[in-house]
Scaffold this motif. Structure first.
Motif, PDB file in Angstrom:
ATOM      1  N   ARG A   1      37.093  45.773  26.397  1.00 31.36           N
ATOM      2  CA  ARG A   1      37.102  46.573  27.624  1.00 31.36           C
ATOM      3  C   ARG A   1      38.480  46.505  28.267  1.00 31.36           C
ATOM      4  N   VAL A   2      38.745  47.477  29.126  1.00 34.27           N
ATOM      5  CA  VAL A   2      39.967  47.484  29.926  1.00 34.27           C
ATOM      6  C   VAL A   2      39.715  46.593  31.140  1.00 34.27           C
ATOM      7  N   THR A   3      40.664  45.712  31.418  1.00 35.14           N
ATOM      8  CA  THR A   3      40.497  44.790  32.552  1.00 35.14           C
ATOM      9  C   THR A   3      41.439  45.089  33.707  1.00 35.14           C
ATOM     10  N   SER A   4      42.538  45.782  33.450  1.00 36.82           N
ATOM     11  CA  SER A   4      43.431  46.173  34.546  1.00 36.82           C
ATOM     12  C   SER A   4      44.349  47.300  34.100  1.00 36.82           C
ATOM     13  N   VAL A   5      44.780  48.064  35.091  1.00 37.84           N
ATOM     14  CA  VAL A   5      45.784  49.111  34.909  1.00 37.84           C
ATOM     15  C   VAL A   5      46.771  48.933  36.055  1.00 37.84           C
ATOM     16  N   LEU A   6      48.038  48.722  35.720  1.00 39.76           N
ATOM     17  CA  LEU A   6      49.022  48.463  36.769  1.00 39.76           C
ATOM     18  C   LEU A   6      50.418  48.842  36.320  1.00 39.76           C
TER      19      LEU A   6
ATOM     20  N   ILE B   1      48.200  48.874  30.504  1.00 39.49           N
ATOM     21  CA  ILE B   1      46.742  48.811  30.389  1.00 39.49           C
ATOM     22  C   ILE B   1      46.430  47.495  29.691  1.00 39.49           C
ATOM     23  N   THR B   2      45.690  46.624  30.368  1.00 36.19           N
ATOM     24  CA  THR B   2      45.329  45.335  29.783  1.00 36.19           C
ATOM     25  C   THR B   2      43.908  45.397  29.241  1.00 36.19           C
ATOM     26  N   PHE B   3      43.742  44.929  28.012  1.00 34.20           N
ATOM     27  CA  PHE B   3      42.446  44.889  27.339  1.00 34.20           C
ATOM     28  C   PHE B   3      41.984  43.451  27.135  1.00 34.20           C
ATOM     29  N   ARG B   4      40.714  43.208  27.371  1.00 30.27           N
ATOM     30  CA  ARG B   4      40.096  41.971  26.899  1.00 30.27           C
ATOM     31  C   ARG B   4      39.715  42.244  25.457  1.00 30.27           C
ATOM     32  N   CYS B   5      40.116  41.350  24.551  1.00 32.88           N
ATOM     33  CA  CYS B   5      39.867  41.527  23.124  1.00 32.88           C
ATOM     34  C   CYS B   5      39.186  40.297  22.543  1.00 32.88           C
TER      35      CYS B   5
ATOM     36  N   ASP C   1      43.959  24.070  29.402  1.00 32.29           N
ATOM     37  CA  ASP C   1      45.128  23.429  28.797  1.00 32.29           C
ATOM     38  C   ASP C   1      46.204  24.467  28.437  1.00 32.29           C
ATOM     39  N   LEU C   2      46.469  25.411  29.351  1.00 31.82           N
ATOM     40  CA  LEU C   2      47.451  26.455  29.093  1.00 31.82           C
ATOM     41  C   LEU C   2      48.873  25.929  29.304  1.00 31.82           C
ATOM     42  N   PRO C   3      49.833  26.428  28.528  1.00 35.99           N
ATOM     43  CA  PRO C   3      51.229  26.086  28.792  1.00 35.99           C
ATOM     44  C   PRO C   3      51.666  26.795  30.077  1.00 35.99           C
ATOM     45  N   PRO C   4      52.875  26.546  30.554  1.00 37.39           N
ATOM     46  CA  PRO C   4      53.346  27.260  31.748  1.00 37.39           C
ATOM     47  C   PRO C   4      53.353  28.773  31.497  1.00 37.39           C
ATOM     48  N   ILE C   5      52.733  29.514  32.417  1.00 39.17           N
ATOM     49  CA  ILE C   5      52.673  30.977  32.325  1.00 39.17           C
ATOM     50  C   ILE C   5      52.989  31.567  33.697  1.00 39.17           C
ATOM     51  N   SER C   6      53.373  32.827  33.700  1.00 34.59           N
ATOM     52  CA  SER C   6      53.697  33.492  34.962  1.00 34.59           C
ATOM     53  C   SER C   6      52.424  33.789  35.755  1.00 34.59           C
ATOM     54  N   GLU C   7      52.616  34.104  37.023  1.00 37.50           N
ATOM     55  CA  GLU C   7      51.466  34.452  37.872  1.00 37.50           C
ATOM     56  C   GLU C   7      50.799  35.739  37.400  1.00 37.50           C
ATOM     57  N   LEU C   8      51.580  36.697  36.903  1.00 38.70           N
ATOM     58  CA  LEU C   8      50.994  37.929  36.403  1.00 38.70           C
ATOM     59  C   LEU C   8      50.134  37.664  35.169  1.00 38.70           C
TER      60      LEU C   8
ATOM     61  N   GLU D   1      42.525  35.994  34.602  1.00 37.57           N
ATOM     62  CA  GLU D   1      41.410  35.937  35.559  1.00 37.57           C
ATOM     63  C   GLU D   1      40.631  37.236  35.582  1.00 37.57           C
ATOM     64  N   TRP D   2      41.317  38.391  35.565  1.00 34.14           N
ATOM     65  CA  TRP D   2      40.614  39.678  35.546  1.00 34.14           C
ATOM     66  C   TRP D   2      39.774  39.813  34.280  1.00 34.14           C
ATOM     67  N   ALA D   3      40.287  39.321  33.152  1.00 33.41           N
ATOM     68  CA  ALA D   3      39.551  39.413  31.887  1.00 33.41           C
ATOM     69  C   ALA D   3      38.315  38.524  31.877  1.00 33.41           C
ATOM     70  N   LEU D   4      38.323  37.481  32.708  1.00 33.60           N
ATOM     71  CA  LEU D   4      37.182  36.569  32.762  1.00 33.60           C
ATOM     72  C   LEU D   4      36.072  37.055  33.690  1.00 33.60           C
ATOM     73  N   VAL D   5      36.367  38.030  34.533  1.00 32.61           N
ATOM     74  CA  VAL D   5      35.357  38.558  35.455  1.00 32.61           C
ATOM     75  C   VAL D   5      34.330  39.351  34.648  1.00 32.61           C
ATOM     76  N   PRO D   6      33.043  39.010  34.787  1.00 31.40           N
ATOM     77  CA  PRO D   6      32.024  39.762  34.037  1.00 31.40           C
ATOM     78  C   PRO D   6      31.951  41.208  34.515  1.00 31.40           C
TER      79      PRO D   6
END
Length: 162
Positions: A79-84, A102-106, A130-137, A143-148
């Motif tokens: 599914r598409v999780t964000s458009v920005l 366009i971000t997809f959850r895969c 246990d994620l490595p350092p990542i940007s806020e975006l 987080e958007w991909a984890l929202v049901p």
């Protein structure tokens, strides 16, 4: 990172001026709930797998192609999780871009995660705690991909009075 022949042909005409480009980003999970990340060769940062659409290509086709090209992992877009629109970027050579993403959850369905091209220094699966350092975006996209649900995040249009 190599420039696509399509973007090179545009640059031959517009030079370094800003280009608005269509892009896609993948938030890929495996069956264990781990997240696929790549360490970018251009800046050394850990990021989600992403790329630019080719002419005539559908966004979901692009995400399948990009994930395979960069990581050797086969995915199914769920599914598409964000458009920005991402913030403007200027590359070291002076090229200016702004990506409409366009971000997809895969879901990963095959392959073995590995560096599969010159765009990554490393590729790996990470537990969410246990994620490595990542940007806020990147964090926000995860987080958007984890929202049901099936809705995608987008920026609401500003209210204008005529």
């Amino acid at each position: 990172m190599p420039i696509s022949p399509y973007i090179k042909s545009l640059r031959d005409v517009v030079g370094h001026r800003p280009l608005l480009l269509p892009g896609v980003t993948a938030v890929v999970f495996d069956d264990a709930g781990r997240l696929l990340l790549g360490q970018r060769s251009d800046n050394g940062r850990w990021a989600l797998i992403a790329g630019v659409m080719d002419p005539g290509e559908q966004p979901a086709e692009t995400i399948v192609r990009e994930v395979w090209e960069e990581t050797a992992v086969h995915v199914v877009p769920e599914r598409v999780t964000s458009v920005l629109t991402q913030p403007p970027n200027t590359y070291p050579n002076g090229d200016q871009t702004e990506f409409v993403d366009i971000t997809f959850r895969c879901r990963a369905v095959g392959g073995e995660a590995r560096v599969n091209d010159d765009e990554s220094l490393a590729v790996g699966w990470f537990a969410l705690e246990d994620l490595p350092p990542i940007s806020e975006l990147v964090r926000q996209r995860i987080e958007w991909a984890l929202v049901p649900g099936t809705g995608a995040w987008f920026s609401a249009p500003a209210t204008r009075r005529l």
